[in-house]
Design a protein around this motif. Structure first.
Motif, short mmCIF file in Angstrom:
data_model
loop_
_atom_site.label_atom_id
_atom_site.label_comp_id
_atom_site.label_asym_id
_atom_site.label_seq_id
_atom_site.Cartn_x
_atom_site.Cartn_y
_atom_site.Cartn_z
N GLY A 268 23.56 -8.58 18.75
CA GLY A 268 23.27 -9.23 20.03
C GLY A 268 23.99 -8.61 21.21
O GLY A 268 23.53 -8.71 22.35
N ALA A 294 22.40 11.21 22.19
CA ALA A 294 22.01 10.21 21.18
C ALA A 294 21.62 10.88 19.87
O ALA A 294 21.78 10.29 18.80
CB ALA A 294 20.86 9.36 21.71
N PHE A 306 17.50 0.71 21.21
CA PHE A 306 16.51 1.47 20.44
C PHE A 306 16.82 1.37 18.96
O PHE A 306 17.97 1.41 18.55
CB PHE A 306 16.56 2.96 20.84
N HIS A 308 15.65 -0.40 14.97
CA HIS A 308 15.75 -1.73 14.37
C HIS A 308 15.65 -1.58 12.86
O HIS A 308 14.91 -0.74 12.37
CB HIS A 308 14.61 -2.64 14.88
N ARG A 359 12.15 9.15 13.06
CA ARG A 359 12.96 8.02 12.55
C ARG A 359 12.37 6.67 12.92
O ARG A 359 12.91 5.63 12.59
CB ARG A 359 14.39 8.12 13.08
N LEU A 361 12.10 5.12 15.83
CA LEU A 361 13.02 4.36 16.68
C LEU A 361 12.30 3.99 17.97
O LEU A 361 11.96 4.86 18.77
CB LEU A 361 14.27 5.18 16.99
N PHE A 387 21.92 -15.06 24.47
CA PHE A 387 21.30 -14.78 23.17
C PHE A 387 21.77 -15.84 22.16
O PHE A 387 20.96 -16.44 21.43
CB PHE A 387 21.70 -13.36 22.74
N1 ACO Z 1 20.05 6.10 18.90
C1 ACO Z 1 20.09 7.26 18.21
N2 ACO Z 1 19.88 7.35 16.87
C2 ACO Z 1 19.62 6.23 16.21
C3 ACO Z 1 19.56 4.97 16.86
C4 ACO Z 1 19.79 4.94 18.24
N3 ACO Z 1 19.75 3.77 18.91
N4 ACO Z 1 19.28 4.00 15.95
C5 ACO Z 1 19.17 4.62 14.77
N5 ACO Z 1 19.38 5.97 14.91
C6 ACO Z 1 19.27 6.99 13.86
C7 ACO Z 1 20.49 6.98 12.94
O1 ACO Z 1 21.51 7.85 13.42
C8 ACO Z 1 19.88 7.42 11.64
O2 ACO Z 1 19.69 8.82 11.74
P1 ACO Z 1 19.82 9.76 10.39
O3 ACO Z 1 18.73 9.28 9.47
O4 ACO Z 1 19.64 11.14 10.90
O5 ACO Z 1 21.19 9.49 9.85
C9 ACO Z 1 18.50 6.80 11.64
O6 ACO Z 1 18.17 6.63 13.03
C10 ACO Z 1 18.44 5.42 10.96
O7 ACO Z 1 19.40 4.58 11.58
P2 ACO Z 1 20.35 3.53 10.83
O8 ACO Z 1 21.60 3.37 11.61
O9 ACO Z 1 20.48 3.95 9.39
O10 ACO Z 1 19.46 2.23 10.91
P3 ACO Z 1 19.96 0.76 10.67
O11 ACO Z 1 18.77 0.00 10.24
O12 ACO Z 1 21.16 0.72 9.78
O13 ACO Z 1 20.45 0.27 12.12
C11 ACO Z 1 20.37 -0.52 14.35
C12 ACO Z 1 19.64 -0.42 13.00
C13 ACO Z 1 21.80 -1.06 14.11
C14 ACO Z 1 19.64 -1.50 15.23
C15 ACO Z 1 20.43 0.87 15.01
O14 ACO Z 1 19.12 1.33 15.26
C16 ACO Z 1 21.24 0.86 16.30
O15 ACO Z 1 22.47 1.01 16.25
N6 ACO Z 1 20.57 0.70 17.48
C17 ACO Z 1 21.27 0.62 18.75
C18 ACO Z 1 21.91 -0.76 18.92
C19 ACO Z 1 20.85 -1.83 19.19
O16 ACO Z 1 19.99 -1.68 20.02
N7 ACO Z 1 21.02 -2.96 18.49
C20 ACO Z 1 20.15 -4.13 18.66
C21 ACO Z 1 19.29 -4.34 17.45
S1 ACO Z 1 18.17 -5.68 17.70
C22 ACO Z 1 19.14 -7.05 17.54
O17 ACO Z 1 20.08 -7.12 16.82
C23 ACO Z 1 18.81 -8.19 18.33
#
Ligand code: ACO
Length: 432
Positions: A268, A294, A306, A308, A359, A361, A387
């Motif tokens: 959140g 990024a 970005f 999820h 990915r 995203l 939130f």
């Molecule tokens: N920017 C750049 N790269 C990203 C991002 C991002 N926002 N999100 C994921 N990736 C990449 C990761 O580095 C990973 O790359 P790799 O396969 O080369 O190692 C791949 O995408 C998969 O990402 P994970 O971290 O394994 O995905 P996970 O499901 O564990 O995490 C999360 C999801 C935490 C939401 C992640 O996308 C993130 O940190 N986003 C930014 C924070 C955000 O916006 N959070 C809000 C989520 S919605 C909510 O909670 C209400």
């Protein structure tokens, strides 16, 4: 129909076990691994719960491939366009949309429980004036159990219901008070003649010395924000609430635990982080360098808002909020709001980039929500508080569902131990 099963064979010992498949009404089925440890002496290993369903739930359904979100079967788009936050609260708590009399009664219950115990209000003065409002929320919501212990018999369904009503009704008051305390203004008592969103805006922004009129555009935007954030199945904070509740903890303590989990920027806290990121990108010409950062694994920077865990395409809530940003900014005469323009450009560039496409995203709910909150005057440190306020109904509905679930047991994950094997203690004087 015979029970569907999966056979697991331990290739080392040759032992095998048949595990039942558990199906819901839609979405992926699960393998019931509860007997695995007993039969094979093995555990499942799933950090981050990528493949683990930890409960059955009838509240919220997400199809991350198709970008579908349903509350009790109703599409989020229909609820966002036609429902109200309190109606959604009723739906999540009781399972069906209310009739007119049920809605009137529910509204009256919630709107007449908005005040908090005066003793609770004195609690605030123990916090430093510059405390983050989420820190205050964790403390004050947890402290509710000290003020409302007449409704904390968790085995009494009526007590559970009263606690749910109290939490939903009092959360906006507690949230607004945490803001008022941080800016040194007097707390504003709720006005039960107003609706839920209007009341919150008034307790946030009114001062005793002046009349205050809630802006309808702000109330509508907040109502939408509340609906879209009301529940989202087994995310980190909801799972935290369930885990805390599984030990028999009271609902106020459980929701306080959920608020703590929500605070993190990967969950959140991202709505606050998105605005800080957009404010840092002062000029859209700088966007490519942020995209490059990024993508760089040696750089801790991520594109906030970005990606999820479940949505592998556009988050349906982000789609609704993007359109709501257009509508709201037009209505208040701020169509060319720089943060929104930067956000749109950032999205455009990211969604042409192979890194994000491969990915999968896409913008999540937090990407556009902060722009709406900022446009209606909510200060950035309050974003995650809002939130929490919206999600309280989801948390408490999930907690109530868990309390009625015959399969519920104390949540107690296992581990794969990687520390040293047994060794003997050596007295300090003998150690080199
Ligand atoms: N920017 C750049 N790269 C990203 C991002 C991002 N926002 N999100 C994921 N990736 C990449 C990761 O580095 C990973 O790359 P790799 O396969 O080369 O190692 C791949 O995408 C998969 O990402 P994970 O971290 O394994 O995905 P996970 O499901 O564990 O995490 C999360 C999801 C935490 C939401 C992640 O996308 C993130 O940190 N986003 C930014 C924070 C955000 O916006 N959070 C809000 C989520 S919605 C909510 O909670 C209400």
């Amino acid at each position: 129909m015979s029970q569907e099963t999966v056979t697991i064979i331990d290739n080392t010992t040759g032992k095998r076990v048949e595990l039942p498949i558990v199906r819901g009404t839609q979405g992926p089925a699960g393998i019931d691994v509860r007997t695995l440890n007993r039969e094979l002496g093995l555990l499942t290993f799933d950090p981050g719960f990528l493949s683990t369903a930890h409960c059955r739930s009838a509240l919220t359904f997400i199809d991350g491939e198709q970008g579908v979100l349903l509350y009790r079967g109703y599409p989020i788009e229909q609820l966002a366009a036609q429902s109200s936050y309190l109606e959604v609260c009723y739906l999540l708590l009781y399972g069906d949309l209310p009739t007119k009399p049920q809605m009137r009664e529910f509204q009256s219950i919630i709107l007449h429980h908005t005040m908090v115990h005066e003793g609770l209000r004195r609690f605030y003065s123990g916090f430093r004036h510059d405390a983050h409002p989420m820190a205050i929320m964790v403390g004050v919501v947890g402290a509710l159990s000290a003020f409302y212990h007449d409704s904390t018999d968790i085995h009494d369904p009526r007590h559970r219901e009263i606690s749910a009503h109290r939490l939903i009704a009092k959360m906006p008051t507690i949230a607004a008070d945490s803001y008022k305390y941080s800016i040194g203004q007097p707390f504003i008592y709720p006005d039960n003649a107003l609706g839920y969103a209007e009341n919150f805006l008034r307790t946030m922004f009114a001062v005793p010395a002046e009349p205050y009129k809630v802006k309808p555009a702000a109330a509508r935007a907040l109502e939408l924000f509340l609906i879209l954030h009301a529940d989202h199945e087994q995310n980190a904070s909801t799972a935290t609430v369930r885990l805390a509740g599984s030990s028999g903890a009271n609902p106020f303590a459980c929701i306080s635990a959920g608020i703590g989990a929500l605070w993190g920027p990967a969950h959140g806290g991202a709505n606050e982080a998105v605005i800080r990121m957009l404010e840092t990108i002062r000029d859209p010409a700088e966007i490519p360098q942020y995209i490059t950062r990024a993508k760089d694994k040696d750089d801790a920077f991520r594109l906030m808002g970005f990606g999820h865990r479940i949505y592998k395409q556009y988050d349906p809530r982000a789609k609704i909020l993007r359109q709501a940003c257009h509508d709201l900014l037009k209505e208040i005469g701020a169509e060319h709001q720089p943060l929104f323009e930067t956000a749109l450009e950032l999205e455009r560039i990211a969604l042409q980039d192979d890194y994000f496409l491969e990915r999968r995203l896409y913008p999540n709910v937090d990407f556009y929500s902060g722009i709406i909150l900022k446009a209606i005057g909510i200060p950035i440190p309050m974003f995650t508080v809002l939130f929490a306020m919206a999600r309280t109904v989801g948390w408490v509905a999930q907690w109530m569902e868990m309390m009625e679930d015959a399969e519920q047991r104390i949540g107690r994950p296992r581990q794969i131990y990687v520390g040293p094997a047994r060794r003997d203690y050596m007295p300090l004087e003998e150690r080199e």
